[in-house]
Design a protein around this motif. Structure first.
Motif, PDB file in Angstrom:
ATOM      1  N   GLY A   1       0.954  -1.018   0.159  1.00  0.00           N
ATOM      2  CA  GLY A   1      -0.087   0.141  -0.373  1.00  0.00           C
ATOM      3  C   GLY A   1       0.503   1.504  -0.108  1.00  0.00           C
ATOM      4  N   LYS A   2       2.479   1.154   0.310  1.00  0.00           N
ATOM      5  CA  LYS A   2       3.295   2.535   0.518  1.00  0.00           C
ATOM      6  C   LYS A   2       3.720   2.205  -1.310  1.00  0.00           C
ATOM      7  CE  LYS A   2       4.444   1.673   5.380  1.00  0.00           C
ATOM      8  NZ  LYS A   2       3.649   2.780   5.981  1.00  0.00           N
ATOM      9  N   ASN A   3       3.786   3.934  -1.398  1.00  0.00           N
ATOM     10  CA  ASN A   3       4.330   4.503  -2.767  1.00  0.00           C
ATOM     11  C   ASN A   3       6.128   3.431  -2.459  1.00  0.00           C
ATOM     12  OD1 ASN A   3       6.148   6.454  -3.736  1.00  0.00           O
ATOM     13  ND2 ASN A   3       4.226   6.614  -5.080  1.00  0.00           N
ATOM     14  N   LEU A   4       6.298   3.944  -3.905  1.00  0.00           N
ATOM     15  CA  LEU A   4       7.339   2.322  -3.860  1.00  0.00           C
ATOM     16  C   LEU A   4       8.561   3.293  -3.621  1.00  0.00           C
ATOM     17  CD1 LEU A   4       9.343   0.696  -5.446  1.00  0.00           C
ATOM     18  CD2 LEU A   4       9.363   2.007  -7.802  1.00  0.00           C
TER      19      LEU A   4
ATOM     20  N   PRO B   1      15.338  -3.917  -1.913  1.00  0.00           N
ATOM     21  CA  PRO B   1      14.608  -4.088  -2.707  1.00  0.00           C
ATOM     22  C   PRO B   1      14.809  -5.106  -4.301  1.00  0.00           C
ATOM     23  CG  PRO B   1      15.117  -1.547  -2.946  1.00  0.00           C
ATOM     24  CD  PRO B   1      16.371  -2.833  -1.970  1.00  0.00           C
ATOM     25  N   VAL B   2      13.658  -6.473  -4.351  1.00  0.00           N
ATOM     26  CA  VAL B   2      14.076  -6.389  -5.905  1.00  0.00           C
ATOM     27  C   VAL B   2      12.546  -5.741  -6.451  1.00  0.00           C
ATOM     28  CG1 VAL B   2      14.142  -8.210  -7.379  1.00  0.00           C
ATOM     29  CG2 VAL B   2      15.733  -8.647  -5.353  1.00  0.00           C
ATOM     30  N   GLU B   3      12.285  -5.483  -7.176  1.00  0.00           N
ATOM     31  CA  GLU B   3      11.243  -4.520  -7.812  1.00  0.00           C
ATOM     32  C   GLU B   3      10.486  -5.559  -9.285  1.00  0.00           C
ATOM     33  OE1 GLU B   3      12.363  -0.606  -8.479  1.00  0.00           O
ATOM     34  OE2 GLU B   3      12.937  -0.255  -6.391  1.00  0.00           O
ATOM     35  N   SER B   4       9.581  -5.841  -9.496  1.00  0.00           N
ATOM     36  CA  SER B   4       8.896  -6.303 -10.340  1.00  0.00           C
ATOM     37  C   SER B   4       7.453  -5.503 -10.500  1.00  0.00           C
ATOM     38  CB  SER B   4       8.453  -7.508 -10.513  1.00  0.00           C
ATOM     39  OG  SER B   4       7.827  -8.124  -9.726  1.00  0.00           O
ATOM     40  N   TYR B   5       6.886  -5.006 -11.687  1.00  0.00           N
ATOM     41  CA  TYR B   5       5.761  -4.258 -12.127  1.00  0.00           C
ATOM     42  C   TYR B   5       4.500  -5.332 -12.491  1.00  0.00           C
ATOM     43  CZ  TYR B   5       8.238  -0.147 -11.138  1.00  0.00           C
ATOM     44  OH  TYR B   5       8.825   0.363 -10.759  1.00  0.00           O
ATOM     45  N   LYS B   6       3.755  -5.079 -12.477  1.00  0.00           N
ATOM     46  CA  LYS B   6       2.250  -5.939 -12.572  1.00  0.00           C
ATOM     47  C   LYS B   6       1.427  -4.739 -12.479  1.00  0.00           C
ATOM     48  CE  LYS B   6      -0.253  -8.350 -10.167  1.00  0.00           C
ATOM     49  NZ  LYS B   6      -0.168  -9.503  -9.420  1.00  0.00           N
ATOM     50  N   ASP B   7       0.694  -5.279 -14.257  1.00  0.00           N
ATOM     51  CA  ASP B   7      -1.066  -4.446 -14.042  1.00  0.00           C
ATOM     52  C   ASP B   7      -1.955  -4.041 -13.589  1.00  0.00           C
ATOM     53  OD1 ASP B   7      -0.205  -3.859 -16.756  1.00  0.00           O
ATOM     54  OD2 ASP B   7      -0.997  -5.605 -17.273  1.00  0.00           O
ATOM     55  N   SER B   8      -2.701  -3.346 -12.740  1.00  0.00           N
ATOM     56  CA  SER B   8      -3.135  -3.091 -11.784  1.00  0.00           C
ATOM     57  C   SER B   8      -4.262  -1.991 -11.716  1.00  0.00           C
ATOM     58  CB  SER B   8      -2.362  -3.403 -10.110  1.00  0.00           C
ATOM     59  OG  SER B   8      -3.348  -2.134  -9.178  1.00  0.00           O
ATOM     60  N   ASP B   9      -5.153  -1.889 -11.062  1.00  0.00           N
ATOM     61  CA  ASP B   9      -6.194  -0.676 -10.857  1.00  0.00           C
ATOM     62  C   ASP B   9      -5.829   0.288 -10.095  1.00  0.00           C
ATOM     63  OD1 ASP B   9      -8.002  -1.852 -12.939  1.00  0.00           O
ATOM     64  OD2 ASP B   9      -9.069  -2.685 -11.355  1.00  0.00           O
TER      65      ASP B   9
ATOM     66  N   GLN C   1      17.378 -10.322   0.422  1.00  0.00           N
ATOM     67  CA  GLN C   1      16.042  -9.348  -0.808  1.00  0.00           C
ATOM     68  C   GLN C   1      14.892  -9.561  -0.577  1.00  0.00           C
ATOM     69  OE1 GLN C   1      17.729 -11.504  -4.516  1.00  0.00           O
ATOM     70  NE2 GLN C   1      19.039 -10.141  -4.787  1.00  0.00           N
ATOM     71  N   VAL C   2      14.440  -8.571  -0.731  1.00  0.00           N
ATOM     72  CA  VAL C   2      13.137  -7.814  -0.191  1.00  0.00           C
ATOM     73  C   VAL C   2      12.600  -7.290  -1.198  1.00  0.00           C
ATOM     74  CG1 VAL C   2      11.006  -7.605   0.853  1.00  0.00           C
ATOM     75  CG2 VAL C   2      12.792  -7.461   1.990  1.00  0.00           C
ATOM     76  N   LYS C   3      11.247  -9.034  -2.113  1.00  0.00           N
ATOM     77  CA  LYS C   3      10.748  -8.720  -3.768  1.00  0.00           C
ATOM     78  C   LYS C   3       9.405  -7.930  -3.238  1.00  0.00           C
ATOM     79  CE  LYS C   3      12.611 -13.256  -5.301  1.00  0.00           C
ATOM     80  NZ  LYS C   3      12.164 -14.303  -5.478  1.00  0.00           N
ATOM     81  N   LEU C   4       9.348  -6.464  -4.262  1.00  0.00           N
ATOM     82  CA  LEU C   4       8.444  -6.281  -4.420  1.00  0.00           C
ATOM     83  C   LEU C   4       7.771  -5.870  -5.363  1.00  0.00           C
ATOM     84  CD1 LEU C   4      10.228  -2.536  -2.506  1.00  0.00           C
ATOM     85  CD2 LEU C   4       8.203  -4.733  -1.571  1.00  0.00           C
ATOM     86  N   GLU C   5       6.410  -6.126  -5.106  1.00  0.00           N
ATOM     87  CA  GLU C   5       4.824  -5.820  -6.643  1.00  0.00           C
ATOM     88  C   GLU C   5       4.551  -4.808  -6.553  1.00  0.00           C
ATOM     89  OE1 GLU C   5       2.745  -9.179  -6.482  1.00  0.00           O
ATOM     90  OE2 GLU C   5       3.817 -10.679  -6.918  1.00  0.00           O
ATOM     91  N   ILE C   6       4.565  -4.424  -7.988  1.00  0.00           N
ATOM     92  CA  ILE C   6       4.393  -2.362  -8.559  1.00  0.00           C
ATOM     93  C   ILE C   6       3.574  -2.518  -9.019  1.00  0.00           C
ATOM     94  CG2 ILE C   6       5.210  -0.204  -8.257  1.00  0.00           C
ATOM     95  CD1 ILE C   6       8.236  -1.781  -7.617  1.00  0.00           C
ATOM     96  N   SER C   7       2.174  -1.780  -8.776  1.00  0.00           N
ATOM     97  CA  SER C   7       1.442  -1.486  -9.794  1.00  0.00           C
ATOM     98  C   SER C   7       1.700  -0.312 -10.827  1.00  0.00           C
ATOM     99  CB  SER C   7       0.295  -0.817  -8.786  1.00  0.00           C
ATOM    100  OG  SER C   7      -0.573  -0.246 -10.413  1.00  0.00           O
TER     101      SER C   7
END
Length: 660
Positions: free
Chosen positions: A545-548, A562-570, A592-598
């Motif tokens: 819920g936080k900003n990147l 951080p390990v970042e990956s993006y995905k489609d989201s509303d 490493q902490v994997k993050l899924e980002i909108s």
């Protein structure tokens, strides 16, 4: 006297039936008492097994009692005049007991202790009855495993009077008892040798394997001791004596008693060959050879000479009150004869020699030899007797034997088919694991292929269980020392792998194994265990819920990557949708902490509304999900729009329209 007074069993009533009267003997496995069967009013012998290592023995007593009961049932089915009969069995105070026939007499050990050694006639008379008993057990599928003088009882002759060894009835005791105790000891101590080392066969020492030829070897040692007054080997430790049976040939009895005839040397040598395949196949085969030796010694000339020489040798030795008679085999009294016959021929009472009888025989001889027909009849009778003797000798020496077929490596079904075609009976021992022989194939046979065996005899087979496969024990969650011991007990090799942090299991506890728990592996397989290092020192925060940019800043302060990956989201662009590890998880610095980002909502183009009346422009924008912001003259015409036409924007983006 003192030990009997202290014995709490004396006078007690066992199973509401057997009243203990006195103690006869105490051995390594059991104590023997005389008792009165109050139901049938007869004297019996009660043998009560006592634990060899109390209290540890009691922990395995339940399984032992079951095996002992099975053995007792088998022994009770043996019906033979030279076998000590078994009447009953049960348990008393948690210890199994046997109720047996009470034999009035003494053991062969007592006789040898008094006489030192026996005359050949006496030794063979006892050996024949001892072998007849063991042969009956072999036919029933039993192996004694502990043939020794202590288990051979020499009973008083039924007529009473002077105790004559040749006329005495011999009975063998303790069939199957050694096997029941040994099976229990194997579970507790791992293949512990239960046989008496002075009489143990080489294969029992090296392989722990017993078959009828094992009893043949022990019987040969007993015969050696009866003839020489001593056993062939001695030593400071039992293990030294046992291995002498493996490494050395039993010497000929005549090397210790030079006057003994060669036929006795040959008999002992045949029975005590180190190679089981070179011995008689079972006690019945050895009995035939012993009877032949006794018949040979029964020759009047050689027999008298042998007895005279032995008597001269033993003259300086103090002789007991036992009288030894030079009785030929055919003169043995009826109660001491073997039930199978076995070469013993019934004798007839002969009239005392007289001059009249001698004259009658001379007259008959003159009449027969005085005519051609008489001489021809005599010659024909001699030829017929010679043929009968030759055929009988061939049959008992060779004709009734054949060679054992090759069954090793065959499947069980093929082995049974081949044995059936040859008329043989198969008997199976406990199967064994083997790395090379497939499961249910024949691993070992006895007698071996091409060895001599009685036609229609029994061949003992050991089947293979195939390569031994053991499941990896479940040691996850256990301390390393406990896991190591459990894996070692399962015959597996233990190795430590790299440890890792775990939020649930404390340091030093097994987290995982390789191969995995439950995997079937061979003995000796290396199992690598992964141990816990306990909870990691850094706790992962909640970033969803936080900003990147905010998430990056938080992780950087904790020393996490951080390990970042993006995905489609509303969700709005750059908002954190998920994380791994989850919040609250312990990790070490640099983890490493994997993050899924909108990526943000998908963008849509803004429609063109320029040159449209303001009311119409508003309707078009709002119908496509764009809020319209009308400026200046709501009744005018749209002259400008922001964002401009076809600009991609997120759905719901407000559009400002300037109307003039």
């Amino acid at each position: 006297m003192d030990t009997q007074v202290a014995d709490t069993l004396l006078g007690s009533l066992i199973d509401g039936r057997y009243r203990i009267r006195g103690r006869v003997a105490r051995g390594g496995m059991a104590t023997v008492y005389t008792a009165t069967d109050e139901r049938l009013e007869r004297t019996v012998a009660v043998k009560i097994i006592h634990p060899t290592q109390a209290p540890e023995a009691r922990s395995r007593m339940a399984g032992f009692v079951e095996r002992f009961t099975d053995e007792a049932k088998t022994i009770a089915r043996l019906t033979h005049p030279n076998v000590v009969a078994v009447y009953d069995q049960g348990t008393h105070g948690g210890l199994p007991y046997l109720v047996m026939e009470y034999v009035r007499g003494r053991t062969l050990r007592d006789v040898l202790a008094e006489r030192r050694r026996l005359h050949p006639d006496e030794a063979l008379a006892i050996a024949e009855q001892m072998l007849a008993a063991i042969a009956a057990a072999h036919r029933a599928g039993l192996v004694h495993r502990d043939v020794k003088p202590e288990n051979v009882l020499v009973a008083e002759a039924p007529t009473g009077g002077t105790f004559n060894l040749v006329d005495s009835v011999v009975k063998v005791a303790d069939f199957g008892l050694a096997r029941a105790v040994e099976a229990s000891a194997e579970e507790e101590n791992g293949n512990q040798l239960m046989a008496t080392v002075a009489y143990v066969a080489p294969e029992l020492v090296t392989e722990g394997h017993a078959d009828p030829r094992t009893d043949v070897y022990s019987a040969g040692i007993v015969l050696f001791e009866m003839l020489t007054g001593r056993v062939p080997y001695d030593g400071d430790r039992p293990v030294d004596v046992a291995w002498q049976h493996v490494d050395r040939d039993v010497p000929a009895p005549s090397t210790l008693v030079p006057s003994l005839p060669k036929i006795l040397d040959d008999l002992v040598c045949r029975a005590t060959r180190r190679d089981p395949n070179a011995r008689p196949a079972d006690a019945g085969a050895l009995l035939t050879e012993a009877q032949a030796a006794r018949e040979d010694l029964g020759n009047p000339n050689s027999h008298t000479a042998v007895l005279r020489r032995v008597a001269d040798e033993t003259a300086p030795v103090a002789q007991p009150t036992m009288v030894v008679a030079a009785v030929r085999p055919t003169e043995r009294p009826p109660w001491a004869r073997l039930p199978e016959g076995g070469g013993q021929r019934p004798h007839r009472r002969r009239a005392a020699p007289s001059d009249d009888r001698g004259g009658g025989l001379a007259e008959l001889r003159t009449r027969l030899m005085g005519s051609p027909r008489g001489r021809l009849a005599v010659a024909a009778a001699v030829v017929v007797l010679g043929l009968v003797a030759a055929i009988g000798g061939w049959w008992f020496g060779m004709g009734r034997y054949t060679v054992a077929p090759q069954l090793v490596s065959l499947t069980k079904a093929d082995a049974e088919g081949q044995a059936a075609r040859g008329g043989f009976v198969l008997r199976y021992t406990e199967p064994r694991y083997d790395a090379k022989v497939p499961k249910d194939n024949v691993l070992v046979q006895s007698p071996a292929a091409t060895a001599r065996i009685v036609k229609g005899g029994t061949i003992t087979l050991t089947l293979s269980l195939g390569p031994e496969q053991l499941p990896v024990p479940d040691v996850v969650g256990k301390e390393f020392e406990l896991a190591q011991a459990e894996l070692a007990d399962a015959k597996l090799v233990v190795a430590k792998g790299p440890a890792r942090y775990d939020d649930e299991l404390p340091a030093g506890v097994v987290l995982d194994t390789n191969p995995k728990v439950g995997t079937a592996v061979k003995p000796g397989t290396k199992v690598t265990v992964t141990l816990s290092k306990g909870r990691a020192p850094i706790t992962v925060p909640n970033l969803v819920g936080k900003n990147l940019n905010e998430a990056r800043n938080t992780l950087g302060q904790l020393g996490l990557t951080p390990v970042e990956s993006y995905k489609d989201s509303d969700k709005p662009k750059d908002e954190i949708l998920g994380q791994s590890p989850a919040d609250g998880t312990g990790v070490e610095k640099g983890a490493q902490v994997k993050l899924e980002i909108s990526k943000g909502p998908p963008q849509v183009p803004v429609p063109r509304v320029i040159d449209m009346p303001c009311e119409q422009a508003k309707q078009v924008l709002e119908s496509q999900g764009f809020p319209a912001n009308i400026q200046f003259n709501p009744n005018g015409v749209a002259r400008f729009q922001n964002p401009g036409e076809n600009t991609p924007v997120p759905p719901g983006t407000p559009v400002t329209v300037t109307c003039l």
